[in-house]
Design an enzyme around this catalytic site. Sequence first.
Site, PDB file in Angstrom:
ATOM      1  N   GLU A  61       0.875  -1.258   0.042  1.00  0.00           N
ATOM      2  CA  GLU A  61      -0.021  -0.024  -0.097  1.00  0.00           C
ATOM      3  C   GLU A  61       0.868   1.240  -0.044  1.00  0.00           C
ATOM      4  O   GLU A  61       0.370   2.317  -0.020  1.00  0.00           O
ATOM      5  CB  GLU A  61      -1.048   0.127   1.133  1.00  0.00           C
ATOM      6  N   CYS A  89      -3.212  -3.781   4.307  1.00  0.00           N
ATOM      7  CA  CYS A  89      -2.282  -4.840   4.565  1.00  0.00           C
ATOM      8  C   CYS A  89      -2.857  -6.270   3.959  1.00  0.00           C
ATOM      9  O   CYS A  89      -2.127  -7.088   4.414  1.00  0.00           O
ATOM     10  CB  CYS A  89      -2.311  -4.918   6.273  1.00  0.00           C
ATOM     11  N   SER A 133     -11.609   0.121  13.850  1.00  0.00           N
ATOM     12  CA  SER A 133     -10.675  -0.796  13.037  1.00  0.00           C
ATOM     13  C   SER A 133     -10.393  -2.021  13.861  1.00  0.00           C
ATOM     14  O   SER A 133     -10.706  -3.332  13.382  1.00  0.00           O
ATOM     15  CB  SER A 133      -9.201  -0.147  12.884  1.00  0.00           C
ATOM     16  N   HIS A 166      -2.084 -11.368  11.172  1.00  0.00           N
ATOM     17  CA  HIS A 166      -1.547 -10.080  10.860  1.00  0.00           C
ATOM     18  C   HIS A 166      -1.570  -9.248  12.309  1.00  0.00           C
ATOM     19  O   HIS A 166      -2.255  -9.315  13.052  1.00  0.00           O
ATOM     20  CB  HIS A 166      -2.781  -9.274   9.876  1.00  0.00           C
TER      21      HIS A 166
END
Length: 495
Positions: free
Chosen positions: A105, A139, A231, A274
């Site tokens: 990204e 991600c 998030s 992650h």
Amino acid sequence: MQRLLTPAKRILQLTRVMQDASLMPARLLPAAHQRFSTVSAVPLARTDTWPKDVGVLALEVYFPAQYVDQTDLEKYNNVEAVVQRLMERTQLPWDSVGRLEVGTETIIDKSKAVKTVLMELFQDSGNTDIEGIDTTNACYGGTASLFNAANWMESSSWDGRYAMVVCGDIAVYPNGNARPTGGAGAVAMLIGPKAPLALEQGLRGTHMENVYDFYKPNLASEYPVVDGKLSIQCYLRALDRCYTSYRQKIQNQWKQAGNDRPFTLDDLQYMIFHTPFCKMVQKSLARLMFNDFLSASRDTQSNLYKGLEAFRGLKLEDTYNNKDLDKALLKASQDTFDKKTKASLYLSTHNGNMYTSSLYGCLASLLSHHSAQELAGSRIGAFSYGSGLAASFFSFRVSQDASPGSPLDKLVSSTSDLPKRLASRKCVSPEEFTEIMNQREQFYHKVNFSPPGDTSSLFPGTWYLTVGQPIAKLRPASGLEMFCRSVERLLGNAC
């Protein structure tokens, strides 16, 4: 990430810091193949049958040579190409790669892909027949690239050659409590059949939706807009749904094979995630246990999940902010976390969040902390998350052969220097890091300027940029040179 982006020696006018300047790829690759190789030195033969056990054959990790201690930074605040290193380690000919895809990204240009820059590495071999391009969604891009590589290899488009997946990013934030979680790094993976880490076919649970938990709408700044609370909730909701889908698929496979039983965490010998920050991973492992708990019979709940009985009537969607449940789950899952997941956080603990390469840095950490014998025959669960959002739960099956010199033994051995490499970095103060970030903000979008920095601080074999007209032509507006130079200046952290 500098190893990822800066190998374009000719076009970008790169200079290489090497102990022996004569060790160029063309001389390295034909020799000493047996030293590091886990794969065949020649392209694979195309057959009429689908390749078996497609997965990770080899893996390489890069991180900057400098870092700032997270504790100090919190108090204060109140790519040498990873691709080239992988090719040198495996001693593969450059024409044996038929697909190269980059997950990132951290763009170098609003049009030009990072993958096109990496093609400079293949120029001397004459190999331009390489499919793949950049894949971007926060991600998740590295995982999408991995899936695309495996899908290509298992399709009628496969021509018998290997695929390579590169994922890497710079994770930076403005002053505040998010800055210490940042980091930088890249991972390159060689994908092929008969792999020691095989992707399990048909076992992917995916969840995607439109949400603005983390995004980068301001093109004048590289800093994201983050809703931290949202998030975390999105991450956990995606984990719940991906795990549910994965369990249904593996249970269906088992049922067709005559094995009708539920899938639980006990069927995963290891679990990687992650890692935006390390505490999130421990909470996520606990969350998987809660999913198992809710789907178990009442007797099983009482016998195997002691301390959770008070929460048996809850629904998953009503528990994302339940502190009492979190506390009980962390206690109940502590031993499981220590056995299955803790070792995978080594790189994240010392280097911070690497965005697309975070999950695969966890894979490298897991391999570096276990022997081939301990890993042989195991199933490694993996959860990939990218804000916005895209997420998948999938798994690797580790080969049974852990004998000396086996592909698994060589893969594990190739990661053994990870702790030593991390320990060799230079620690700088929060004040110096803040000054670096201030310079980065000042130079963002600048062109035709000389990037500051001391090249003596770079790891041996690191590529870096010098000023030249081709850079200005290649990189408008955003300043490719600032992006690449700052990779080495940006520092990891401790979680």
